[in-house]
Design a protein around this motif. Structure first.
Motif, PDB file in Angstrom:
ATOM      1  N   VAL A 183      -2.455   8.357   2.032  1.00  0.00           N
ATOM      2  CA  VAL A 183      -1.282   7.552   1.652  1.00  0.00           C
ATOM      3  C   VAL A 183      -0.828   7.935   0.248  1.00  0.00           C
ATOM      4  CG1 VAL A 183      -2.040   5.625   3.107  1.00  0.00           C
ATOM      5  CG2 VAL A 183      -2.634   5.643   0.677  1.00  0.00           C
ATOM      6  N   LEU A 184       0.410   7.626  -0.047  1.00  0.00           N
ATOM      7  CA  LEU A 184       0.960   7.932  -1.368  1.00  0.00           C
ATOM      8  C   LEU A 184       0.259   7.112  -2.444  1.00  0.00           C
ATOM      9  CD1 LEU A 184       4.815   8.057  -0.612  1.00  0.00           C
ATOM     10  CD2 LEU A 184       3.240   9.984  -0.939  1.00  0.00           C
ATOM     11  N   SER A 185      -0.009   7.745  -3.565  1.00  0.00           N
ATOM     12  CA  SER A 185      -0.535   7.050  -4.737  1.00  0.00           C
ATOM     13  C   SER A 185       0.599   6.243  -5.367  1.00  0.00           C
ATOM     14  CB  SER A 185      -1.026   8.077  -5.742  1.00  0.00           C
ATOM     15  OG  SER A 185       0.095   8.819  -6.208  1.00  0.00           O
ATOM     16  N   PRO A 186       0.295   5.387  -6.336  1.00  0.00           N
ATOM     17  CA  PRO A 186       1.380   4.704  -7.042  1.00  0.00           C
ATOM     18  C   PRO A 186       2.397   5.707  -7.597  1.00  0.00           C
ATOM     19  CG  PRO A 186      -0.700   3.656  -7.577  1.00  0.00           C
ATOM     20  CD  PRO A 186      -1.029   4.863  -6.734  1.00  0.00           C
ATOM     21  N   GLY A 245       3.047   8.644  -6.427  1.00  0.00           N
ATOM     22  CA  GLY A 245       3.769   9.173  -5.279  1.00  0.00           C
ATOM     23  C   GLY A 245       4.801   8.183  -4.759  1.00  0.00           C
ATOM     24  N   MET A 246       4.460   6.908  -4.771  1.00  0.00           N
ATOM     25  CA  MET A 246       5.426   5.883  -4.340  1.00  0.00           C
ATOM     26  C   MET A 246       6.622   5.855  -5.292  1.00  0.00           C
ATOM     27  SD  MET A 246       4.711   4.188  -1.508  1.00  0.00           S
ATOM     28  CE  MET A 246       5.386   2.519  -1.619  1.00  0.00           C
ATOM     29  N   ALA A 247       6.347   5.998  -6.586  1.00  0.00           N
ATOM     30  CA  ALA A 247       7.432   6.002  -7.561  1.00  0.00           C
ATOM     31  C   ALA A 247       8.346   7.205  -7.317  1.00  0.00           C
ATOM     32  CB  ALA A 247       6.857   6.028  -8.982  1.00  0.00           C
ATOM     33  N   ARG A 248       7.741   8.363  -7.088  1.00  0.00           N
ATOM     34  CA  ARG A 248       8.545   9.563  -6.831  1.00  0.00           C
ATOM     35  C   ARG A 248       9.372   9.421  -5.560  1.00  0.00           C
ATOM     36  NH1 ARG A 248       4.082  12.244  -8.896  1.00  0.00           N
ATOM     37  NH2 ARG A 248       3.176  12.442  -6.819  1.00  0.00           N
ATOM     38  N   ALA A 249       8.735   8.947  -4.500  1.00  0.00           N
ATOM     39  CA  ALA A 249       9.443   8.871  -3.210  1.00  0.00           C
ATOM     40  C   ALA A 249      10.566   7.838  -3.216  1.00  0.00           C
ATOM     41  CB  ALA A 249       8.450   8.559  -2.090  1.00  0.00           C
ATOM     42  N   VAL A 270       1.056  -1.417  -6.164  1.00  0.00           N
ATOM     43  CA  VAL A 270       0.399  -0.711  -5.068  1.00  0.00           C
ATOM     44  C   VAL A 270      -1.105  -0.946  -5.103  1.00  0.00           C
ATOM     45  CG1 VAL A 270       0.066   1.537  -3.962  1.00  0.00           C
ATOM     46  CG2 VAL A 270       2.177   1.070  -5.246  1.00  0.00           C
ATOM     47  N   GLU A 271      -1.596  -1.541  -4.036  1.00  0.00           N
ATOM     48  CA  GLU A 271      -3.039  -1.777  -3.904  1.00  0.00           C
ATOM     49  C   GLU A 271      -3.649  -0.498  -3.337  1.00  0.00           C
ATOM     50  OE1 GLU A 271      -6.225  -2.051  -2.367  1.00  0.00           O
ATOM     51  OE2 GLU A 271      -5.848  -3.873  -1.177  1.00  0.00           O
ATOM     52  N   THR A 272      -4.581   0.080  -4.090  1.00  0.00           N
ATOM     53  CA  THR A 272      -5.044   1.441  -3.801  1.00  0.00           C
ATOM     54  C   THR A 272      -6.399   1.500  -3.121  1.00  0.00           C
ATOM     55  OG1 THR A 272      -5.888   1.468  -6.057  1.00  0.00           O
ATOM     56  CG2 THR A 272      -3.723   2.481  -5.687  1.00  0.00           C
ATOM     57  N   GLY A 273      -6.894   0.382  -2.670  1.00  0.00           N
ATOM     58  CA  GLY A 273      -8.258   0.373  -2.161  1.00  0.00           C
ATOM     59  C   GLY A 273      -8.425   0.889  -0.748  1.00  0.00           C
ATOM     60  N   PHE A 274      -7.375   1.314  -0.094  1.00  0.00           N
ATOM     61  CA  PHE A 274      -7.476   1.656   1.319  1.00  0.00           C
ATOM     62  C   PHE A 274      -6.520   2.806   1.619  1.00  0.00           C
ATOM     63  CE2 PHE A 274      -6.933   0.507   5.960  1.00  0.00           C
ATOM     64  CZ  PHE A 274      -8.253   0.798   6.297  1.00  0.00           C
ATOM     65  N   GLY A 275      -7.021   3.805   2.326  1.00  0.00           N
ATOM     66  CA  GLY A 275      -6.132   4.874   2.763  1.00  0.00           C
ATOM     67  C   GLY A 275      -6.370   6.190   2.054  1.00  0.00           C
ATOM     68  N   GLY A 276      -6.837   6.136   0.817  1.00  0.00           N
ATOM     69  CA  GLY A 276      -7.211   7.344   0.092  1.00  0.00           C
ATOM     70  C   GLY A 276      -6.085   8.364   0.062  1.00  0.00           C
ATOM     71  N   ALA A 277      -6.439   9.628   0.374  1.00  0.00           N
ATOM     72  CA  ALA A 277      -5.481  10.727   0.243  1.00  0.00           C
ATOM     73  C   ALA A 277      -4.455  10.720   1.377  1.00  0.00           C
ATOM     74  CB  ALA A 277      -6.224  12.058   0.226  1.00  0.00           C
ATOM     75  N   HIS A 328       0.856  -1.190   0.000  1.00  0.00           N
ATOM     76  CA  HIS A 328       0.000   0.000   0.000  1.00  0.00           C
ATOM     77  C   HIS A 328       0.889   1.237   0.000  1.00  0.00           C
ATOM     78  CE1 HIS A 328      -3.546  -2.508   0.899  1.00  0.00           C
ATOM     79  NE2 HIS A 328      -2.682  -3.218   1.601  1.00  0.00           N
ATOM     80  N   GLY A 329       0.308   2.371  -0.318  1.00  0.00           N
ATOM     81  CA  GLY A 329       1.086   3.614  -0.297  1.00  0.00           C
ATOM     82  C   GLY A 329       1.513   3.958   1.119  1.00  0.00           C
ATOM     83  N   ALA A 330       2.696   4.543   1.230  1.00  0.00           N
ATOM     84  CA  ALA A 330       3.163   4.957   2.555  1.00  0.00           C
ATOM     85  C   ALA A 330       2.326   6.131   3.053  1.00  0.00           C
ATOM     86  CB  ALA A 330       4.636   5.347   2.491  1.00  0.00           C
ATOM     87  N   LEU A 331       2.166   6.171   4.372  1.00  0.00           N
ATOM     88  CA  LEU A 331       1.364   7.214   4.994  1.00  0.00           C
ATOM     89  C   LEU A 331       2.082   8.560   4.877  1.00  0.00           C
ATOM     90  CD1 LEU A 331      -1.323   6.847   6.603  1.00  0.00           C
ATOM     91  CD2 LEU A 331       0.050   7.015   8.667  1.00  0.00           C
ATOM     92  N   VAL A 332       1.293   9.597   4.594  1.00  0.00           N
ATOM     93  CA  VAL A 332       1.870  10.923   4.391  1.00  0.00           C
ATOM     94  C   VAL A 332       2.066  11.655   5.726  1.00  0.00           C
ATOM     95  CG1 VAL A 332       1.416  13.183   3.365  1.00  0.00           C
ATOM     96  CG2 VAL A 332       0.868  11.098   2.084  1.00  0.00           C
ATOM     97  N   ALA A 333       1.189  11.419   6.680  1.00  0.00           N
ATOM     98  CA  ALA A 333       1.129  12.249   7.901  1.00  0.00           C
ATOM     99  C   ALA A 333       2.336  12.057   8.812  1.00  0.00           C
ATOM    100  CB  ALA A 333      -0.139  11.894   8.682  1.00  0.00           C
TER     101      ALA A 333
END
Lengths: 383, 383, 383
Positions: B114-117, B119-123, B105-112, B21-26
């Motif tokens: 967490v990092l999008s795919p 965003g994960m690529a950038r990070a 990246v499974e995008t079904g949970f976390g919404g805004a 999943h995308g990493a948490l932003v907060a």
């Protein structure tokens, strides 16, 4: 007694393989051999090979030297050398190297494609006795033309005849239904009614395969009445079965019902439910287990599985088997991997100061042959 | 090939994290971080801390040095340094250190949150593709106003649109009902009837969460029809699920029904049923497994779990995933603990004379990225 | 902190044995002792001995020196020396060597044949408190003549009286029905109706044994209302139980219903479902576990079982118990094998660079006594 003596003792145990099938007679090309290195009956996905498995690695590691090849040889080279030597010579070498002194051969599967008990004895120079599969006796009877009404009586006669010199019986109720079957003995009237239904189904399907739960129960109880040790396939097997319905704990009520008869039950394979089987072997005097089949298929992990099978079960209740079916590599590996796994397990307990070496040697003897001799009333193979 | 070469090879495998999943932003204070170190959504009892767990110890041991701290640092010091660096920098460090070359990246949970795919690529500087959660597509559709009668057709359209560039699908039927669901494909009429019931329930409850078994089956079969590899959460997860209903063996009939379609099924996590999943992976050509999530949460025990996952499953059927959700520590540890566990397991087999080093290196490549590339039709990340 | 310090710390932990029974008072000949070295209540097959088990080997290895004998002594010599010293002296030696500082004695089984909590305190020089078995309170009440109509109210009174100074409660619903019981609280009217049925059954059977599912649920909920920590037998036990119905996962709904009350649940033994119990302990704040009983019976395999119990469960949720019942060898071995197993497990993690030594020492304290002191509100035994 020293560490070397333990290693020697484990390697020298004259094994009784209490559940094994005849080695395959045919020559095998690579696709045919691969399909016999798995419990699956489907080809693997494109781009993968069955040699990339614990069993495939074990064949390359341990069987290659028996064919005069280096360990870890390439699969193609292995198959080529196998063909060069011929299946009969490969079988001879594998059986000789296994150190199995006595094969209890379950004859319900493979027919003329595999060695008979006598053929196994000839190929190995060891003793061989027969274990009769209950379902096969019924299916043979029906193919010879028994009617539903005659079935109970004629089955009992057929079983008596077919098992005159057998040392044990085998049930595959796990495959044909699952252990979530009613454990009670059916009446003959129930059997006749079920047989009518089932025979009509066989005609429609154009094949004879017992899967009617009432008939499967009938076979189990005829087996109990016959009084020979009764083997039950449990746990892991081919994709015909529903593995969660093959947990031996689901047999608990059947085990309770059988207890007063004094008939010994042998839970075969059991993986991944071998700890559950160990519980049953501790609390019920007539329950025994092995981790055959699994030992071959988990390869380098065999010691973990063997150690787990030696937790709750008393040491008088755990047996060795290979459950080898097909190429004789499985007969050899079943014995070789088991010896390695048992040695590693016992040596560790001795090194850690938990067990004495002489106890470890004694337990290797129990598991390797003495328990089987006691349960199946076999004469001492080494005597 | 030497022992050092095996260690180097395992450390250098350019991992495909096939379920993450995308990493948490907060930014996270200590209570918030603790709640993300467990699958529980409840606070621990007074007097205890979530840092007193295998995962908490692993964070202090392995993540602290990435934040310029000593191993085994005090939790408060860890949290303080984390805040000092800021979540974005921590995420960058963790993802870089993970050695993951490609995130699915499974995008079904976390919404805004967490990092999008992207965003994960950038990070991370690595590649990222999307895996779409079936239940989320339906829930989004319903929130946008679909009626029961339109639901089957509109869901198929929505799924086609939503997955135009996805590499895989994910089902959480394990959470929403359990694997003891009827495995058969429902008719559209059944779906419409179920949707009516369910939509009324959603209105009453004031929230949209698919848990109607007919709709869950509909989603599964729409997923199969879509033809992408289908991931199924199996085993261990948060307390929403009934773990005994998440044993992948309960999917056996569904697996059989899917087999003719050729669609690949990927059993995720699987703990503590990973041996059961290994059986399914051996006997069914289209079944694969990983032990993601568990590897993080069992920490120092990861090698035991990884070794158990390499018993029955052919090596072409086992994949790496972290299932990281939340702080990027989980993304790093998922990869790091897996590499350590796999290395320990393989090195032991090589040391014991069971495997060759070159086979061990090859298996690390299969598990770490090659199997994922084959199943998801990914281009070589290192090419 | 050094490796020696870890070993010393683990050996010196002043254990709280949070679930134990009184030691047996009687002298034991060999057959009597053998029957107490197994959970079976049946004799073993002819030609086998209960000493040929992990527990039997552990008695010969570890208890023999406490009786001034060589390790691995012959069973007959062990039994002879035991008789020579007398049961009281053997009990005194075993309890002293166990290093248990505080026994929480479950008094529902054994009656006058076993030491009371006060007797355990006298024999050991340690503290002892009582854990009251719910089913026994009901059975005692009925034997004293309660009618069905009075039963709910009189049971609540009896429980309050019986537990005035108790530190915990125990349920054996696993034995009497299995965890597949309806988890909901029954109404008093349902209890009265069920009591009528059950009391008639008791009269017919000539014995009083609660096995009516409604009454078992009533006892569970009275236990919850009483507010003391509630122990539940889970997993492995004697052949009265159906092991597959004792998987603690089957308690999930009951656990959810209890959660709002804040009452702590303690899953006892759990083998072979201890990983499942670890999951429950991670996700539910009020769930705890131990692997007592199993540690004794798996003997040389205790480290494997202990390590498996330290995967998902937070370290604040795992406790020590022996579940010793019968000869005091079990009280000693429960503690001794657990210390050895825990030390081996922790030392390995430290050696492998996963854990710090000081964390390992701290976890040994949590598991050995601090968690029990927190859950049962015990004063510090060492204070």
């Amino acid at each position: 007694m020293s560490a070397e003596q333990l290693a020697e003792a484990v390697n020298a145990v004259p094994l009784v393989d209490h559940h094994v099938h005849g080695a395959l007679v045919a020559e095998l090309d690579r696709p045919a051999l691969e399909l016999l290195l798995t419990e699956s009956d489907r080809p693997l996905p494109a781009g993968t090979t069955q040699f990339d498995s614990q069993l495939g690695f074990a064949v390359r590691r341990w069987c290659a030297p028996l064919l005069d090849l280096e360990p870890h040889v390439d699969p193609d080279d292995y198959v080529a050398r196998r063909a060069e030597l011929g299946a009969a010579e490969v079988t001879r070498r594998m059986l000789a190297a296994s150190g199995v002194a006595h094969h209890l051969v379950e004859t319900g599967f493979g027919g003329a494609d595999v060695l008979s008990p006598a053929g196994m004895a000839r190929a190995s120079g060891a003793r061989a006795d027969e274990v009769v599969r209950l379902e096969s006796v019924l299916e043979d009877l029906v193919r010879s033309g028994a009617s539903a009404g005659q079935l109970p009586e004629r089955f009992r006669e057929a079983l008596a005849g077919r098992t005159a010199s057998a040392v044990g019986l085998k049930s595959v109720v796990a495959y044909r239904h699952g252990f979530d079957v009613d454990p009670r003995r059916p009446t003959d009237a129930e059997v006749v009614a079920a047989a009518g239904e089932w025979l009509r189904g066989c005609e429609n399907a154009g094949r004879v395969r017992v899967d009617h739960p009432v008939l499967l129960r009938f076979l189990l109880w005829c087996g109990v009445d016959r009084g020979l040790p009764l083997q039950l396939h449990a746990g892991y097997g081919d994709p015909d079965l529903d593995l969660h319905r093959c947990d031996p704990l689901l047999l608990t009520d059947f085990i309770r019902l059988v207890e007063p008869t004094g008939v010994d039950l042998l839970l075969l394979h059991c993986y991944p439910f071998h700890r559950n089987a160990g519980y049953l072997a501790q609390v019920f005097p007539h329950v025994h287990l092995d981790v055959g089949l699994a030992v071959n298929h988990v390869g380098a992990r065999a010691a973990a599985v063997v150690a787990e099978s030696l937790e709750l079960a008393p040491f008088g209740k755990v047996l060795f088997s290979s459950d080898a079916f097909g190429p004789a590599e499985l007969h050899y590996l079943g014995a070789h991997l088991w010896r390695r796994a048992l040695h590693r397990t016992l040596a560790r307990w001795v090194d850690d100061g938990e067990w004495s070496t002489s106890d470890a040697v004694r337990v290797a003897d129990l598991l390797g042959h003495a328990n089987a001799r006691r349960v199946y009333h076999l004469r001492d193979a080494s005597a």
